[in-house]
Each structure stands twice: as C-alpha cells, then as structure tokens.
Design an enzyme around this catalytic site. Structure first.
Site, short mmCIF file in Angstrom:
data_model
loop_
_atom_site.label_atom_id
_atom_site.label_comp_id
_atom_site.label_asym_id
_atom_site.label_seq_id
_atom_site.Cartn_x
_atom_site.Cartn_y
_atom_site.Cartn_z
NE ARG A 191 -4.21 -1.53 0.19
CZ ARG A 191 -4.33 -2.60 -0.60
NH1 ARG A 191 -3.39 -2.88 -1.50
NH2 ARG A 191 -5.39 -3.37 -0.51
CG HIS A 201 -3.23 -1.25 -6.94
ND1 HIS A 201 -3.63 -0.63 -5.80
CD2 HIS A 201 -3.17 -2.57 -6.63
CE1 HIS A 201 -3.83 -1.51 -4.85
NE2 HIS A 201 -3.56 -2.72 -5.33
CD GLU A 257 -3.01 2.76 -5.50
OE1 GLU A 257 -4.02 2.12 -5.83
OE2 GLU A 257 -2.04 2.25 -4.93
C1 8YV Z 1 -6.56 -5.50 -6.04
C2 8YV Z 1 -5.31 -5.48 -3.80
O1 8YV Z 1 -6.05 -4.60 -6.98
O2 8YV Z 1 -6.17 -7.48 -2.92
C3 8YV Z 1 -5.78 -6.36 -2.69
O3 8YV Z 1 -5.74 -5.90 -1.54
O4 8YV Z 1 -4.82 -4.43 -3.57
C4 8YV Z 1 -5.41 -5.95 -5.21
O5 8YV Z 1 -5.42 -7.32 -5.28
C5 8YV Z 1 -7.73 -4.97 -5.35
O6 8YV Z 1 -8.21 -5.85 -4.41
C6 8YV Z 1 -8.89 -4.64 -6.26
O7 8YV Z 1 -9.67 -3.70 -5.60
#
Ligand code: 8YV
Length: 312
Positions: free
Chosen positions: A231, A278, A260
């Site tokens: 993150r 991302h 983001e």
């Molecule tokens: C995805 C993520 O882009 O799983 C997570 O926490 O950051 C990523 O796998 C996201 O979940 C999609 O919103």
C-alpha cells in the site's frame, strides 16, 4: 426471495452476472446521491460486496442496519472498518492466498525491471537511441541482499522466489514469524541499511502508515532499491520522491501510491523508477480465483452462517 445485496464498486463482469442470478443486487456505484439512497433504502440490505480499493467504512456499515455479511474482492482490509463489523457481528469475507503468486511475481518483475533498467532500455530502443549510444550499466540482482517488510502470505512467496536468484533474505516484522528460516531484523532502519533491495509486503492501515520513513529510505541509500506491492500509505511518499530526485535512493519499483490513481509528477520523468497502475494481482487467472472466492464467501455464509475466508 433473493437476499438483497448492495454492490459497492464494480466487480468483474462475469462475477456481477453470477451474483445477479443469486441475489437481488443493487449497483451502489451508480447512485448519484449515495447518502440519500442509503437513508431511504439502507435498511433493505443483508449483504455487501466491495473491493479492497473501496472497502466499507463505519459510515457505510452504520447506514446498513440489517447487514449480516460483507464479501470483499481483494486481500487488503485497510479500508474496511473491521471494528464496526465486529461490533455488529457482521461476517467479513476476503480473498487471501489466491493472489499470493501473482503479487509475488509482480514484486519480482518490478525488482528485475528497476535493477536491470528493462523499461528504461525498452524506451531507449523505441526512441531510436541504440545506434547512437550505449545503454548505461545496470545493477546485478542474483546473489544480492533482499530485505522484506512483512512476512505474511505474500512476503513468504517473495522470499521463496528470491531463492532462485541466490539472494540472502532478512525480514522485518514486529516479532519473529513462526517457522520462517530467514533472519528477523527488529529494526527496519537496520534492515534497510543491510538490504540491496527492500520489498514492502505488509498490510496497509494506521499501524503501518509511514513505516518506511525518510530515515529508512536514507538507510537504503543511493545503491538501494525500494519495491512496493503493498500500500502507498506504508511509505512516506514525499520523502521517497525527494530521495529519488536527489539521487539519495538508487531506484524504486512501485505498484501502489499514496493517492491512487494519482502518481507524483516528479516520478514521471525519472528513469530509475518503474511505475505500475496497481496491477500486481491483475492476471486473468488470479482475478478469476478472487471472483470465485467472493461468490463462495457469500454462498457459504447464506448456507452455513459464516464465510469461507473470514477476515475477523
Ligand atoms: C486489487 C489489492 O487490486 O487485494 C488487494 O488488496 O490491492 C489488489 O489485489 C484490489 O483488491 C482490487 O480492488
């Protein structure tokens, strides 16, 4: 009667279609006045789908008095108010493990790219620079020191990948992780000083906010590389940008950012930075597995009263 489900944020098309066949789905992301909608209809919903990027804050949970289950598309829980859910006995499902491989692969793709200058070299060829100049020397990866911040599901897979590159691994977590064969480093600054590559693979949220501080970045130094697939909030992004621009950090491979989809302008012109939107878990196979688990968590809840993969 189908259970009434509020859909917070888009989901993959096929999953939306499967959910619509089983639940009375309302696309909350289409509401022009979300607060007015919740005030009028919030009491109707027993289920909520969301994704890591949107989460479910205390306000949303509070506006859904009949809510019994949340099913999130993603492993990150930093935007879901777990305390608010726990206080109401709301089950929370998420999608751990199925994305470990692809996220670890992406960490290594960023690491290799930024160290060897793969994207920069690609730009060099496309610009037509090859006949006129030699591409600058890059940095060796094999046999180097890899520091990992966080040794959870994804950190462990990243460590395993690194063994193919004969890397030495150490990691930082609050306390040593059980059954992990790598050296635990209680000081993140000391880990950064030791590391050639520092990969962030820890959860977001208030507990890790700004953990990779200006002094950690300084400790990693002009020969060091920072990789972040976790993150943006874990890093002091302003300090990172300053260090990269001034050459006080060797380079960075970033899949995630503090705000983001905004990326600091100062990063866009730097060749020692690789920037991704991302996408670490963003493969067809993994997204399918995540979608299946979002559906399975809900189905399991309505059959057995609990989700398959519970976050709390
Ligand atoms: C995805 C993520 O882009 O799983 C997570 O926490 O950051 C990523 O796998 C996201 O979940 C999609 O919103």
């Amino acid at each position: 009667m189908k259970p009434r489900l509020l859909q917070h944020g888009r989901l993959p098309d096929a999953l939306e279609a499967r959910l619509a066949a089983q639940y009375d789905v309302h696309p909350f992301w289409q509401e022009r006045d979300p607060a007015a909608f919740l005030a009028a209809h919030g009491h109707e919903f027993v289920a909520l789908t969301t994704r890591a990027a949107h989460g479910a804050d205390a306000g949303l949970i509070g506006a859904l008095p009949a809510l019994r289950v949340i099913s999130s598309f993603g492993v990150g829980l930093d935007k879901i108010d777990l305390e608010a859910a726990r206080a109401r006995g709301i089950a929370v499902g998420f999608t751990p493990d199925v994305l470990n491989d692809c996220v670890a692969d992406a960490a290594f793709a960023l690491l290799m790219d930024v160290a060897r200058g793969i994207s920069a070299a690609d730009r060099f060829v496309r610009r037509g620079d090859w006949p006129r100049a030699a591409f600058p020397l890059s940095t060796r990866v094999s046999g180097k020191r890899l520091g990992i911040v966080g040794m959870g599901r994804i950190g462990k897979v990243i460590a395993r990948r690194s063994q193919g590159f004969d890397m030495e691994v150490r990691y930082h977590t609050r306390g040593p992780a059980d059954g992990v064969p790598y050296a635990h480093e209680p000081s993140l600054e000391a880990l950064a000083r030791w590391s050639d590559f520092l990969v962030i693979a820890t959860a977001g949220g208030p507990q890790t906010r700004g953990l990779v501080s200006a002094s950690v970045i300084e400790a990693l130094g002009p020969q060091g590389f920072l990789i972040n697939i976790a993150r943006g909030s874990v890093v002091d992004e302003e300090a990172l940008v300053r260090a990269l621009a001034a050459g006080r950090l060797g380079g960075a491979g970033l899949d995630v950012f503090a705000h983001e989809p905004e990326v600091p302008d100062a990063l866009l012109g730097l060749d020692n930075v690789v920037l991704l939107p991302h996408i670490a878990s963003n493969t067809r196979e993994t997204r399918q597995a995540m979608a299946d688990l979002v559906e399975r968590n809900l189905a399991h809840f309505f059959q057995h009263g609990k989700v398959r993969e519970a976050a709390i």
